[in-house]
Write a protein that holds these residues in place. Structure first.
Motif, PDB file in Angstrom:
ATOM      1  N   MET A   1      33.130  38.315  58.938  1.00 23.20           N
ATOM      2  CA  MET A   1      34.644  37.205  59.045  1.00 23.20           C
ATOM      3  C   MET A   1      33.728  35.788  59.534  1.00 23.20           C
ATOM      4  O   MET A   1      34.423  34.851  59.711  1.00 23.20           O
ATOM      5  N   ASN A   2      32.300  35.953  59.191  1.00 26.77           N
ATOM      6  CA  ASN A   2      31.910  34.759  58.930  1.00 26.77           C
ATOM      7  C   ASN A   2      31.669  34.120  57.679  1.00 26.77           C
ATOM      8  O   ASN A   2      31.182  34.012  56.615  1.00 26.77           O
TER       9      ASN A   2
ATOM     10  N   PHE B   1      40.395  43.571  56.739  1.00 25.59           N
ATOM     11  CA  PHE B   1      40.022  44.834  56.583  1.00 25.59           C
ATOM     12  C   PHE B   1      39.533  45.784  55.045  1.00 25.59           C
ATOM     13  O   PHE B   1      39.277  46.995  54.925  1.00 25.59           O
ATOM     14  N   VAL B   2      40.165  45.668  53.749  1.00 22.85           N
ATOM     15  CA  VAL B   2      40.091  45.454  52.543  1.00 22.85           C
ATOM     16  C   VAL B   2      38.199  45.465  52.606  1.00 22.85           C
ATOM     17  O   VAL B   2      37.188  45.124  53.279  1.00 22.85           O
TER      18      VAL B   2
ATOM     19  N   GLY C   1      36.383  40.874  54.969  1.00 26.82           N
ATOM     20  CA  GLY C   1      35.898  40.897  56.197  1.00 26.82           C
ATOM     21  C   GLY C   1      34.068  40.662  56.305  1.00 26.82           C
ATOM     22  O   GLY C   1      33.662  39.614  57.689  1.00 26.82           O
ATOM     23  N   GLY C   2      33.688  40.107  55.218  1.00 27.45           N
ATOM     24  CA  GLY C   2      32.332  39.595  55.061  1.00 27.45           C
ATOM     25  C   GLY C   2      30.852  40.791  55.617  1.00 27.45           C
ATOM     26  O   GLY C   2      29.892  40.459  55.702  1.00 27.45           O
ATOM     27  N   MET C   3      31.570  42.230  55.897  1.00 32.18           N
ATOM     28  CA  MET C   3      30.682  43.122  56.683  1.00 32.18           C
ATOM     29  C   MET C   3      30.449  44.414  55.645  1.00 32.18           C
ATOM     30  O   MET C   3      31.582  44.415  54.744  1.00 32.18           O
ATOM     31  N   GLU C   4      29.584  44.821  56.124  1.00 28.65           N
ATOM     32  CA  GLU C   4      29.180  46.362  55.033  1.00 28.65           C
ATOM     33  C   GLU C   4      30.398  47.348  55.251  1.00 28.65           C
ATOM     34  O   GLU C   4      30.680  47.294  56.586  1.00 28.65           O
ATOM     35  N   ALA C   5      31.115  47.725  54.150  1.00 26.13           N
ATOM     36  CA  ALA C   5      31.962  49.182  54.203  1.00 26.13           C
ATOM     37  C   ALA C   5      33.525  48.679  55.721  1.00 26.13           C
ATOM     38  O   ALA C   5      34.050  47.529  55.285  1.00 26.13           O
TER      39      ALA C   5
END
Length: 503
Positions: A1-2, A233-234, A246-250
């Motif tokens: 989320m950054n 959450f996608v 979210g900008g994070m993996e998976a």
């Protein structure tokens, strides 16, 4: 989320009294859920599509203030400035333009935001067309299917402090405000925070604060009785939209919330997350998620509403945002998503609700199952009851303990029978039990089970009730009792049977 994000103009009236004036105007003209639906003859305001416009134009043709507002904010059509000025007196179109609600276009006015009636609220959020502009990263989602699902499932008991994490336009915070002493809406997107503040003032929600920040950073020293989250959450390889990516993996965004939220919950407090999660080939999705909750000090219930193949999932979400993509652009983006899934071994993606309850000082339980096919909203009481029933089941793991307990049938249980014509009249072909509210579980039932259920009135222990059944079957009690106990546990789990104190 950054995400880095540029801000747009602040959504605000220069004269704060205009919030009350706008609310009074919308109420006076009938711009609320039921009257708007009656006017345009559509069951769902969220379902309005472009090809509905000819019909809606016919139904909004009188030039009344309500018809003008429907055309402007729901149908996203330009209206004559002179007509709008007359319809909104004593307010002015200039004040609306300065607040970021509308734009001028020659002698016409067009909406700059969507203004939607929803559950006695009026909620402002971004038009989908903003996703085709430089502001697309900061797009603020409105009332969608996920919003409605989470609102129906949110536990609505009295809360001292409630947190809406990833609040967007703030709708879940506003819905929680009546049963909360204080509500906090947090979002990393500054545009979302501005719209949430606007909506709070418009709806006169005073026990709320809207804060900007990532995850729990704005509330590091606070604890809550309820945390609600519809996060980005996608599962995608992109970071193009704050509301989606979210900008994070998976599924790391959801996992981070699960593992961080316990320290922000009071004992007995709940966290509810509507989310997606990864399902990999050859691995049990339930076991994978169970690992998320180890050491959290929380009991957890995961309800899966659907599971989509990676290809179906990618296609659905790309179409959701790339409204005007050319076929070649869609294909290129689709290949990028599928390469990402293949790299991470993602075969399918599950969707559903995670509900956690802070319960320290004991062995925590984990439950994961499929959602019932039918839900009759609101369903929060079914979730709260589900936690009580699972607590009870932990105390009767031994069959003797279950047999000595006293149970009562749910007041919402129903018996349904199907018949067909036969030589001797009507012939029964099937029998079902179901629940009439909340989570509408349904299953086959024979006369023996139906009679057992109705005899569960809390007066006798289970062992006395099943003795007649076993005798009628001429079965060996030692062989059939474990099977009956397994069946009774399932009936308790789904809410057909209740411990006497819950009944």
């Amino acid at each position: 989320m950054n995400h880095s994000a540029s801000t747009s103009r602040l959504f605000d009236f220069q004269d704060q009294a205009d919030f009350r004036h706008l609310r009074d105007l919308l109420t006076r003209t009938g711009y609320m859920d039921s009257s708007v639906l009656d006017t345009i003859g559509i069951n769902d305001l969220q379902a309005i599509k472009g090809n509905d416009h000819p019909l809606l134009l016919e139904r909004t043709s009188t030039g009344s203030p309500l018809h003008i507002l429907i055309r402007l904010f729901l149908m996203e059509m330009p209206v004559e400035r002179s007509l709008l000025e007359k319809a909104i007196k004593p307010m002015t179109v200039m004040s609306w333009e300065q607040a970021g609600l509308v734009h001028y276009r020659a002698n016409e006015v067009v909406a700059a935001v969507k203004l939607l009636p929803f559950q006695n609220l009026i909620v402002a959020f971004d038009l989908s067309s903003i996703m085709q502009t430089p502001l697309r990263e900061n797009y603020v989602m409105g009332i969608g299917s996920s919003t409605i699902t989470l609102s129906n499932l949110t536990i609505r008991r009295q809360s001292r402090r409630t947190l809406d994490l990833g609040a967007g336009c703030g709708v879940h915070a506003f819905l929680a405000a009546p049963h909360s002493d204080h509500t906090v809406a947090v979002d990393i997107n500054p545009r979302a925070v501005q719209l949430a503040q606007f909506n709070a003032k418009l709806n006169a929600v005073s026990n709320i604060e809207c804060l900007q920040g990532s995850f729990f950073e704005p509330v590091t020293d606070q604890k809550f009785d309820l945390v609600i989250s519809n996060p980005p959450f996608v599962i995608s390889p992109e970071t193009r939209f704050i509301y989606r990516d979210g900008g994070m993996e998976a599924d790391s965004v959801t996992r981070k919330i699960v593992q961080d939220v316990p320290r922000f919950l009071h004992e007995g407090g709940f966290c509810q997350i509507l989310c997606n999660w990864v399902e990999t080939s050859g691995k049990d999705w339930q076991k994978r998620l169970e690992n998320w909750f180890e050491g959290t000090g929380c009991d957890a219930w995961v309800m899966r509403s659907e599971s989509l193949t990676a290809a179906t999932y990618a296609s659905t979400w790309i179409k959701h945002t790339e409204l005007f993509d050319q076929e070649t652009q869609f294909a290129e983006r689709f290949r990028k998503w599928m390469a990402y899934y293949e790299k991470l071994g993602i075969e399918s993606i599950g969707a559903g609700l995670i509900t956690m309850r802070k319960s320290e000082g004991k062995a925590n339980w984990f439950r994961a199952d499929e959602s019932p096919e039918k839900l009759i909203s609101p369903c929060w009481e079914s979730i709260a009851l589900g936690f009580e029933l699972w607590d009870f089941l932990q105390t009767v793991r031994n069959d003797n303990d279950l047999l000595n307990s006293r149970l009562h049938y749910s007041p919402d249980i129903r018996l349904e029978q199907h018949f067909k014509p036969g030589e001797q009249g009507w012939k029964a072909t099937a029998s079902f039990i179901s629940l009439s509210k909340g989570f509408v579980y349904k299953g086959n039932s024979d006369p023996l089970i139906a009679n057992l259920l109705i005899k569960c009135d809390g007066q006798k222990p289970v062992k006395d009730l099943i003795s007649d059944m076993i005798a009628s079957l001429e079965a060996d009690p030692e062989q059939i009792t474990p099977t009956l106990c397994q069946l009774i546990r399932k009936l308790i789990e789904q809410g057909f049977l209740l411990p006497s104190r819950q009944a």
